[in-house]
Motif scaffolding. Structure first.
Motif, PDB file in Angstrom:
ATOM      1  N   PHE A  55       1.950  -0.054  -8.003  1.00  0.00           N
ATOM      2  CA  PHE A  55       2.613  -0.040  -6.702  1.00  0.00           C
ATOM      3  C   PHE A  55       3.016  -1.450  -6.314  1.00  0.00           C
ATOM      4  N   SER A  56       4.213  -1.569  -5.734  1.00  0.00           N
ATOM      5  CA  SER A  56       4.636  -2.875  -5.246  1.00  0.00           C
ATOM      6  C   SER A  56       3.808  -3.234  -4.025  1.00  0.00           C
ATOM      7  N   PRO A  57       3.615  -4.519  -3.763  1.00  0.00           N
ATOM      8  CA  PRO A  57       2.794  -4.928  -2.617  1.00  0.00           C
ATOM      9  C   PRO A  57       3.328  -4.373  -1.313  1.00  0.00           C
ATOM     10  N   ALA A  58       2.421  -4.118  -0.378  1.00  0.00           N
ATOM     11  CA  ALA A  58       2.821  -3.613   0.938  1.00  0.00           C
ATOM     12  C   ALA A  58       3.682  -4.636   1.643  1.00  0.00           C
ATOM     13  N   ILE A  59       4.685  -4.171   2.351  1.00  0.00           N
ATOM     14  CA  ILE A  59       5.573  -5.085   3.054  1.00  0.00           C
ATOM     15  C   ILE A  59       5.297  -5.106   4.541  1.00  0.00           C
ATOM     16  N   ALA A  60       4.233  -4.425   4.925  1.00  0.00           N
ATOM     17  CA  ALA A  60       3.636  -4.546   6.246  1.00  0.00           C
ATOM     18  C   ALA A  60       4.660  -4.479   7.366  1.00  0.00           C
ATOM     19  N   GLU A  61       4.639  -5.482   8.267  1.00  0.00           N
ATOM     20  CA  GLU A  61       5.523  -5.431   9.430  1.00  0.00           C
ATOM     21  C   GLU A  61       6.873  -6.080   9.162  1.00  0.00           C
ATOM     22  N   ILE A  62       7.087  -6.561   7.958  1.00  0.00           N
ATOM     23  CA  ILE A  62       8.435  -6.914   7.515  1.00  0.00           C
ATOM     24  C   ILE A  62       8.787  -5.899   6.444  1.00  0.00           C
ATOM     25  N   LYS A  63       9.717  -5.033   6.741  1.00  0.00           N
ATOM     26  CA  LYS A  63      10.015  -3.922   5.835  1.00  0.00           C
ATOM     27  C   LYS A  63      11.449  -4.000   5.326  1.00  0.00           C
ATOM     28  N   LYS A  64      11.581  -3.728   4.028  1.00  0.00           N
ATOM     29  CA  LYS A  64      12.902  -3.612   3.401  1.00  0.00           C
ATOM     30  C   LYS A  64      12.961  -2.221   2.771  1.00  0.00           C
TER      31      LYS A  64
ATOM     32  N   SER B 116      -4.007   7.537  -0.142  1.00  0.00           N
ATOM     33  CA  SER B 116      -4.207   6.411   0.769  1.00  0.00           C
ATOM     34  C   SER B 116      -3.235   5.274   0.465  1.00  0.00           C
ATOM     35  N   VAL B 117      -3.001   5.026  -0.813  1.00  0.00           N
ATOM     36  CA  VAL B 117      -2.057   3.976  -1.208  1.00  0.00           C
ATOM     37  C   VAL B 117      -0.641   4.338  -0.749  1.00  0.00           C
ATOM     38  N   VAL B 118      -0.248   5.601  -0.994  1.00  0.00           N
ATOM     39  CA  VAL B 118       1.097   6.032  -0.591  1.00  0.00           C
ATOM     40  C   VAL B 118       1.257   5.929   0.921  1.00  0.00           C
ATOM     41  N   ILE B 119       0.230   6.369   1.662  1.00  0.00           N
ATOM     42  CA  ILE B 119       0.285   6.324   3.125  1.00  0.00           C
ATOM     43  C   ILE B 119       0.376   4.882   3.614  1.00  0.00           C
TER      44      ILE B 119
END
Length: 442
Positions: A23-32, A298-301
């Protein structure tokens, strides 16, 4: 046969580690994000708690709208903010007037419509919006054009500005989370050191389950450390910089070890017997694969959001699997209670059996209480707490978890006169009477 629980836990841990790395790293509150040929009337991008210094920045590019009818009106496609309090009003408004486009509702905070975009092809738009009314808002895209599909690249940033004008990318109710996780990781490190000290001082009473319990404490401490780092980097930069991968890996290891330890203690493995029965092995072989599925969900969510079409389904999978696992770990404890009750009739060691029976019943109550609090009470706290106090539910969950670990480890600590092995001949007769009364009552 006795090493089976260790091998199972390690094998699955390695497998899920590989899955997490894919999985690519989470992009949190900056989303592309990329939206392709999406016909949904509403797409929720994220939920964020804003202070009076909140900001929303949105950039859309490569926008195209295809429709089987006439050309879609740009005024009927756009982005808006909606608070939880206004959800009901909007729902009532749309119910009373089905032809009303949500972008024209008086209860939303409209950001922009597609009429503001530069002419296609490759339409683009970039703008930042201040949030003048502090609250928790949902960032939503609406498509009121009938039978149309939208394709676009979306870049969003949501944040609050602190007193020094520095961006804080964590929601107003979660900005304390990194500190909370770090403090609890220190508690578990101290706990682990004390547990190791206890095991060294009671070498003759140490069993393999005690070693597995030590590994559980280590996994829990590392999980919290990586969670703190993950949230810290999201807070200051908007992205976790890869810390989320370590968080997911150790979250999986910690959860699997916790369920495994509860099951093994419930069966009396290495305390009462050196091996597991077939039905107990089946419980482990059911719970561990289900935890793989739960952690994948959990990862997908965590890595995506409600903007993907199957996000709700993954949430349902996670909840269902978690409920199944919580129920499954209760069975070995119940089996042990029944087995001790039957054994007490034949082996002539009433005092020992009464002590074991009492211990397992206490453990049963503790496990039920822990599961109830972390699944029901914590959820209730998240639901009823104001958005500025979302951290309270996280703190309550960690406090409950720490209390559960302390009680469980205390009950099954490696001491020479552990209640598993208590034999008091003077109280033998009283124990026999207590067991008979217990059987009569049941």
């Amino acid at each position: 046969m006795t090493t089976m629980p260790f091998k199972a836990a390690v094998t699955v841990a390695v497998a899920v580690s590989v899955l997490c790395l894919l999985f690519s790293p989470a992009i949190a509150e900056i989303k592309k994000l990329q939206i392709k040929n999406d016909a949904r009337s509403m797409i929720m991008f994220e939920k964020f708690g804003f202070t009076h210094t909140g900001q929303v920045s949105i950039s859309v590019s490569s926008v195209s709208v295809t429709s089987s009818l006439a050309r879609a009106d740009g005024d009927r496609l756009g982005f808006f903010l909606l608070s939880d309090e206004s959800f009901i009003q909007v729902a009532i408004e749309l119910q009373q007037n089905p032809n009303l486009c949500v972008l024209n509702s008086k209860y939303i905070q409209l950001l922009f419509t597609f009429r503001d975009l530069s002419p296609p092809p490759n339409s683009t738009f970039t703008k930042s919006y201040p949030v003048t009314s502090p609250n928790e808002y949902n960032l939503i895209f609406a498509n009121c054009a009938p039978e149309s599909q939208v394709t676009m690249d979306v870049h969003t940033e949501v944040y609050n500005l602190d007193d020094g004008g520095v961006k804080d990318y964590l929601s107003a109710g979660l900005t304390q989370i990194p500190t909370i996780y770090f403090l609890f990781s220190l508690f578990y490190i101290v706990f682990l050191i004390f547990w190791i000290y206890t095991c060294i001082n009671n070498k003759l009473s140490v069993h393999r389950i005690h070693l597995l319990m030590a590994v559980l404490l280590l996994a829990k401490a590392l999980n919290l450390i990586f969670a703190a780092e993950d949230k810290h980097y999201v807070k200051i930069t908007g992205t976790p910089h890869g810390w989320d991968i370590l968080f997911y890996i150790f979250q999986f290891i910690r959860v699997v070890l916790l369920f495994t330890v509860i099951i093994l203690i419930g069966t009396g493995w290495s305390f009462l017997k050196p091996f597991l029965q077939e039905r107990e092995k089946k419980v482990l072989m059911i719970v561990i694969p289900l935890q793989v599925l739960a952690n994948l969900a959990s990862v997908v969510i965590g890595e995506t959001g409600p903007f993907i079409k199957d996000w709700g389904a993954w949430n349902q999978v996670f909840l269902l699997v978690d409920i199944i696992c919580c129920c499954a770990i209760i069975f070995p404890i119940v089996w042990s209670i029944r087995s001790l009750r039957e054994t007490s009739k034949t082996d002539g060691k009433a005092a020992r059996n009464l002590a074991k029976l009492t211990l397992f019943r206490q453990f049963y109550i503790v496990v039920i209480g822990y599961l109830y609090f972390t699944r029901i009470v914590v959820f209730a706290l998240k639901t009823i707490a104001a958005y500025k106090y979302q951290w309270v539910s996280n703190a309550a969950e960690e406090i409950a978890s720490l209390a559960f670990y302390v009680v469980m480890f205390y009950m099954f600590r490696p001491i020479e006169r552990n209640e598993y092995f208590v034999i008091d001949e003077e109280e033998e007769r009283e124990a026999e009477m207590a067991l008979r009364d217990d059987e009569f009552e049941l």
